[in-house]
Design an enzyme around this catalytic site. Sequence first.
Site, PDB file in Angstrom:
ATOM      1  N   SER A 124      11.932 -67.253  42.280  1.00  0.00           N
ATOM      2  CA  SER A 124      10.926 -68.246  41.865  1.00  0.00           C
ATOM      3  C   SER A 124      11.812 -69.364  40.878  1.00  0.00           C
ATOM      4  O   SER A 124      12.562 -68.778  39.902  1.00  0.00           O
ATOM      5  CB  SER A 124       9.975 -67.856  41.243  1.00  0.00           C
ATOM      6  OG  SER A 124       9.299 -68.510  40.500  1.00  0.00           O
ATOM      7  N   TYR A 149       5.352 -60.857  35.681  1.00  0.00           N
ATOM      8  CA  TYR A 149       5.865 -61.291  37.023  1.00  0.00           C
ATOM      9  C   TYR A 149       7.250 -62.043  37.043  1.00  0.00           C
ATOM     10  O   TYR A 149       8.083 -61.504  37.954  1.00  0.00           O
ATOM     11  CB  TYR A 149       4.751 -62.274  37.605  1.00  0.00           C
ATOM     12  CG  TYR A 149       5.297 -63.151  38.813  1.00  0.00           C
ATOM     13  CD1 TYR A 149       5.277 -62.193  39.985  1.00  0.00           C
ATOM     14  CD2 TYR A 149       5.460 -64.234  38.752  1.00  0.00           C
ATOM     15  CE1 TYR A 149       5.909 -63.299  40.985  1.00  0.00           C
ATOM     16  CE2 TYR A 149       6.083 -65.074  39.746  1.00  0.00           C
ATOM     17  CZ  TYR A 149       6.144 -64.424  41.142  1.00  0.00           C
ATOM     18  OH  TYR A 149       6.733 -65.225  42.055  1.00  0.00           O
ATOM     19  N   LYS A 153      11.107 -61.032  38.761  1.00  0.00           N
ATOM     20  CA  LYS A 153      11.897 -61.823  39.784  1.00  0.00           C
ATOM     21  C   LYS A 153      13.257 -61.979  39.053  1.00  0.00           C
ATOM     22  O   LYS A 153      14.363 -61.871  39.937  1.00  0.00           O
ATOM     23  CB  LYS A 153      11.412 -63.108  39.735  1.00  0.00           C
ATOM     24  CG  LYS A 153       9.912 -63.258  40.784  1.00  0.00           C
ATOM     25  CD  LYS A 153      10.342 -62.951  42.082  1.00  0.00           C
ATOM     26  CE  LYS A 153       9.080 -62.667  42.901  1.00  0.00           C
ATOM     27  NZ  LYS A 153       9.290 -62.065  44.321  1.00  0.00           N
TER      28      LYS A 153
END
Length: 340
Positions: A124, A149, A153
């Site tokens: 991302s 989160y 990643k």
Amino acid sequence: MAILVTGGLGYIGSHTVVELINNGFEVIIVDDLSNSEKFILYNIEEITGKRPIFYPFDLRRKELLTQVFDAHQIEGCINFAASKAVGESQLKPVDYYENNLFSLINILQEFKERGISNFIFSSSCTVYGQAETMPIDENTPLKMPESVYGKTKQMGEEILIDFAKAYHRKISLLRYFNPIGAHSSALIGELPIGVPNNLVPYVMQTAAGIREKLSIWGDDYPTEDGTAVRDYIYVVDLAKAHVKALQKLINDNSDEALIDIFNLGTGNGSSVLEVVKAFEIANKVEVPYQICERREGDITVAYANVDKAEKELNWKSETSLEEALRTVWQWQKYLESKNS
Ligand code: UDP
């Protein structure tokens, strides 16, 4: 050639499965249905004429994963399976680290032991944080993301880079900007589970009358109209980039490690207000909104430099913002007809 697609019934996963099948790949899906539904599998079949092999289990169950690798000649993996709600990740950090990282490591153990290469990771643009300069290219320095989160990643990327280097494998880290839209058939799209956090699903539900008003988080950003700017990329264009990235790994014949990193966006920034207006024009509907305080943790602006993907993958986004937003509305109509 069989490709394992984890999270293959999810939003980006399902669109990628369709493109893989369209390009002649055999697809094996592992998805625990925690954020997806079984009907997506049947709709993939309706679109492509082929039903992928499907295993419903949680990737932390290593013994089940081993059985899948025993049963099929897997030659690559596209790993979408992950928990992805930014707010929730702050409240449940241990669960997020466990789910997102253990599942990744379990797949890599199988890859390592069986000598399999070709791994594509859903990353991302959150790994860049608020970049100093726009557009964001792949050499833009990374910043440790604020959310758990985002950290999963970034950690996933690090794990994969070490994996590729140590075992001479081929990996591609795909850094998505903001995926939007649904398949042109309106048979697959982003499932609205709970109250949406992301802009476009919220706009969709507001236009449909499910939500009263969109809250626009801040109109005092240093941008042209004061609302924050993002790079909204059509999900089918994004799915096609996965096939190209996979083909590039497969076609690389060297015995060395290959570490590809690509930003996947359109290269254009759109403000929140521009998205709302484009949605209204594209679909001839009204989206009531109110201006609210900024949302904590939001950055001001992010859009991609996509030269590298264009040059090395021969890929670029083809679909306009308005076209993409039209598919969102068709998908909403499909969901309504399905539930009625
Ligand atoms: N946004 C908004 N209202 C919403 C959801 C999002 O104004 O209900 C804004 C948000 O502040 C951001 C942009 O829309 O500027 C994109 O947000 P999203 O959550 O979709 O993606 P991300 O923040 O991860 O880029």
